[in-house]
Design a protein around this motif. Structure first.
Motif, PDB file in Angstrom:
ATOM      1  N   UNK A 305      27.640  39.768  49.277  1.00  0.00           N
ATOM      2  CA  UNK A 305      28.001  41.248  49.438  1.00  0.00           C
ATOM      3  C   UNK A 305      28.611  41.756  48.246  1.00  0.00           C
ATOM      4  N   UNK A 306      27.723  42.700  47.431  1.00  0.00           N
ATOM      5  CA  UNK A 306      28.318  43.294  46.520  1.00  0.00           C
ATOM      6  C   UNK A 306      29.315  44.416  46.590  1.00  0.00           C
ATOM      7  N   UNK A 307      29.498  44.627  47.706  1.00  0.00           N
ATOM      8  CA  UNK A 307      30.402  45.806  48.148  1.00  0.00           C
ATOM      9  C   UNK A 307      32.124  45.461  48.104  1.00  0.00           C
ATOM     10  N   UNK A 308      32.305  43.955  47.855  1.00  0.00           N
ATOM     11  CA  UNK A 308      33.440  43.431  47.946  1.00  0.00           C
ATOM     12  C   UNK A 308      34.243  44.466  46.839  1.00  0.00           C
ATOM     13  N   UNK A 309      35.589  44.538  46.963  1.00  0.00           N
ATOM     14  CA  UNK A 309      36.507  45.331  46.209  1.00  0.00           C
ATOM     15  C   UNK A 309      36.507  44.566  45.023  1.00  0.00           C
ATOM     16  N   UNK A 310      36.954  45.225  43.624  1.00  0.00           N
ATOM     17  CA  UNK A 310      37.078  44.706  42.576  1.00  0.00           C
ATOM     18  C   UNK A 310      38.208  43.696  42.491  1.00  0.00           C
ATOM     19  N   UNK A 311      39.225  43.616  43.241  1.00  0.00           N
ATOM     20  CA  UNK A 311      40.007  42.633  43.647  1.00  0.00           C
ATOM     21  C   UNK A 311      39.541  41.397  43.956  1.00  0.00           C
ATOM     22  N   UNK A 312      38.769  41.349  44.979  1.00  0.00           N
ATOM     23  CA  UNK A 312      38.060  40.121  45.506  1.00  0.00           C
ATOM     24  C   UNK A 312      37.218  39.574  44.326  1.00  0.00           C
ATOM     25  N   UNK A 313      36.545  40.368  43.589  1.00  0.00           N
ATOM     26  CA  UNK A 313      35.836  39.876  42.369  1.00  0.00           C
ATOM     27  C   UNK A 313      36.496  39.319  41.374  1.00  0.00           C
ATOM     28  N   UNK A 314      37.680  39.734  40.977  1.00  0.00           N
ATOM     29  CA  UNK A 314      38.361  39.179  40.300  1.00  0.00           C
ATOM     30  C   UNK A 314      39.233  37.855  40.571  1.00  0.00           C
ATOM     31  N   UNK A 315      39.439  38.002  41.920  1.00  0.00           N
ATOM     32  CA  UNK A 315      39.834  36.751  42.628  1.00  0.00           C
ATOM     33  C   UNK A 315      38.721  35.407  42.529  1.00  0.00           C
ATOM     34  N   UNK A 316      37.713  35.754  42.655  1.00  0.00           N
ATOM     35  CA  UNK A 316      36.548  34.910  42.754  1.00  0.00           C
ATOM     36  C   UNK A 316      36.428  34.481  41.312  1.00  0.00           C
ATOM     37  N   UNK A 317      36.544  35.372  40.239  1.00  0.00           N
ATOM     38  CA  UNK A 317      36.408  35.000  39.061  1.00  0.00           C
ATOM     39  C   UNK A 317      37.254  33.897  38.528  1.00  0.00           C
ATOM     40  N   UNK A 318      38.630  34.095  38.867  1.00  0.00           N
ATOM     41  CA  UNK A 318      39.533  33.173  38.528  1.00  0.00           C
ATOM     42  C   UNK A 318      39.536  31.794  39.383  1.00  0.00           C
ATOM     43  N   UNK A 319      39.002  31.971  40.711  1.00  0.00           N
ATOM     44  CA  UNK A 319      38.864  30.708  41.378  1.00  0.00           C
ATOM     45  C   UNK A 319      37.563  29.640  40.678  1.00  0.00           C
ATOM     46  N   UNK A 320      36.693  30.545  40.184  1.00  0.00           N
ATOM     47  CA  UNK A 320      35.534  30.109  39.762  1.00  0.00           C
ATOM     48  C   UNK A 320      35.968  29.396  38.324  1.00  0.00           C
ATOM     49  N   UNK A 321      36.818  29.917  37.473  1.00  0.00           N
ATOM     50  CA  UNK A 321      37.576  29.614  36.355  1.00  0.00           C
ATOM     51  C   UNK A 321      38.227  28.152  36.542  1.00  0.00           C
ATOM     52  N   UNK A 322      39.133  28.179  37.724  1.00  0.00           N
ATOM     53  CA  UNK A 322      39.822  27.167  38.060  1.00  0.00           C
ATOM     54  C   UNK A 322      38.866  25.847  38.327  1.00  0.00           C
TER      55      UNK A 322
END
Length: 444
Positions: A305-322
């Motif tokens: 769902x690309x309607x997620x907020x920018x914050x959720x995308x950033x959070x997922x990005x950091x989770x992916x980095x981790x």
């Protein structure tokens, strides 16, 4: 008086030149006491590959002492079986007198169309005469010709069966609905039976034309073709020949495969028509369960769902980095875990073991089996299985003590792999052949 007797003696000798000469087979022929004749029993339409019977009859007004025997002969472009002569004892009436006969029926199988000339055939004869005892010698048949045809429907067809009745059976079918795994194998057995035809006249079957994505392949599938079994049977004087072909397919790479159909041509000698028997095409899929389905993974990403907020995308990005950091640090452990979960090593060893058995590399097969049992922590149980003992005998026997009756088939290999994996083999006494010593010898 003496001169008169001497004159009578001279006259008798002149009138009967064989009176004091040794009696021969030729004399019996000249005296119409022995005959020989040859007959070519052609069908109305004698064609290539069809049985042609030549009859040789020897007859005497007395009886045969040791019988008659046809000497061997050759004829170009004609197939003759090793035991192709049938002898029939009988009798017939000649000018009101009973004669003894021996008839030899010789079966020929011409392989080309055209005219043939049967040469003079020598026949050993031994006759018990009335006044001269046993007379033996050699008779000669007359030359004889015959013609072999090729029906127009068979022009251009290299291999065909000539018979009044042919049957085809197929044992072992591919499953097109359920995918196979790498290392699995399927055996397909084809049996062809023809009446009034020896097995040697049934052409071989070639089930090796496999394609992948409409292109013929040379890898991905290993094919083991057993030597064909050919045998003849006779039921109340009627001959039938059978040919058994067996093919084992070992799956080595994933993909969709197709085995082309094969047409067997059969000339029905009863109706004089061309008929066909079909070995249908087979299709199947081989999958590698250890591979990640990239297509499914991509579709999953598209479903986010690309309607997620920018914050959720950033959070997922950091989770992916981790996660990437953890994967990088623990990559060796993760690779080991993946191999264990997917049983990659076991699958590769199973495939290698089956391939070694198919190529009859029994020494390498014992090593692979030991490595496979080590991955299952079952090296001790494996050595006590009866199939393992038989495999060891094949692997370590030498030319002096080689047992030609000892075999180990693909089916045996599959059963042994299953026994090792399931630990279902019956408990038997341990073999006298030390398993660890065998492995030690292999490493030299």
């Amino acid at each position: 008086m003496n001169n008169a007797l001497f004159s009578l003696f001279i006259c008798f000798c002149l009138l009967s030149p064989t009176a004091f000469s040794e009696q021969t087979i030729d004399n019996l022929i000249n005296q119409d006491k022995l005959t020989i004749s040859l007959t070519v029993n052609e069908s109305e339409q004698q064609i290539v590959g069809q049985a042609l019977v030549v009859s040789i009859e020897v007859a005497t007004n007395r009886w045969f002492a040791t019988g008659t025997r046809v000497q061997s002969f050759t004829l170009t472009d004609v197939v003759m079986q090793t035991n192709n002569i049938t002898t029939i004892n009988g009798s017939k009436r000649v000018k009101g007198q009973s004669w003894a006969t021996q008839t030899h029926e010789i079966t020929l199988y011409p392989t080309l169309a055209g005219s043939y000339l049967l040469p003079e055939i020598k026949v050993d004869v031994s006759v018990n005469t009335e006044n001269d005892g046993i007379i033996s010698g050699v008779l000669m048949t007359q030359e004889a010709g015959f013609t072999i045809n090729l029906p127009e429907a068979l022009i251009g067809i290299d291999n065909f069966i000539v018979s009044p009745e042919v049957s085809l059976s197929i044992d072992g079918q591919f499953d097109s609905d359920n995918p196979y795994s790498i290392g699995e194998a399927i055996t397909q057995t084809i049996t062809i039976t023809a009446s009034n035809t020896p097995a040697m006249m049934i052409p071989e079957v070639n089930l090796t034309n496999i394609s992948k994505a409409n292109e013929k392949i040379t890898e991905g599938i290993s094919i083991y073709h057993k030597p064909a079994k050919v045998f003849d049977k006779s039921n109340r004087g009627t001959l039938s020949g059978s040919r058994v072909e067996s093919f084992t397919y070992i799956f080595e790479k994933p993909g969709d495969y197709v085995l082309a159909e094969q047409i067997l041509y059969w000339w029905n000698s009863q109706t004089n028509t061309l008929e066909t028997l079909q070995i249908p095409a087979s299709s199947w899929r081989v999958s590698d369960k250890g591979f990640i389905n990239q297509h499914s993974f991509t579709n999953g990403l598209r479903g986010l769902d690309f309607t997620l907020t920018t914050l959720l995308i950033i959070a997922l990005f950091f989770v992916a980095l981790a996660l990437l950091y953890v994967i990088f640090i623990k990559r060796k452990q993760l690779v080991t875990l993946y191999k264990k979960i997917s049983q990659q090593e076991q699958r590769q060893l199973r495939q290698q073991f089956l391939s070694n058995i198919a190529r009859k590399e029994y020494l390498l097969a014992t090593q692979t089996l030991y490595q496979y049992s080590m991955t299952l922590d079952k090296p001790t149980e494996t050595k006590s299985y009866q199939l393992t003992k038989r495999l060891h005998k094949l692997a370590f026997q030498n030319d002096q003590n080689k047992d030609s009756s000892l075999t180990f088939s693909i089916e045996d290999a599959q059963l042994l792999i299953k026994q090792v994996a399931d630990n279902t083999a019956s408990n038997v006494k341990e073999s006298n052949f030390p398993f660890k010593s065998a492995i030690h010898l292999n490493k030299k």
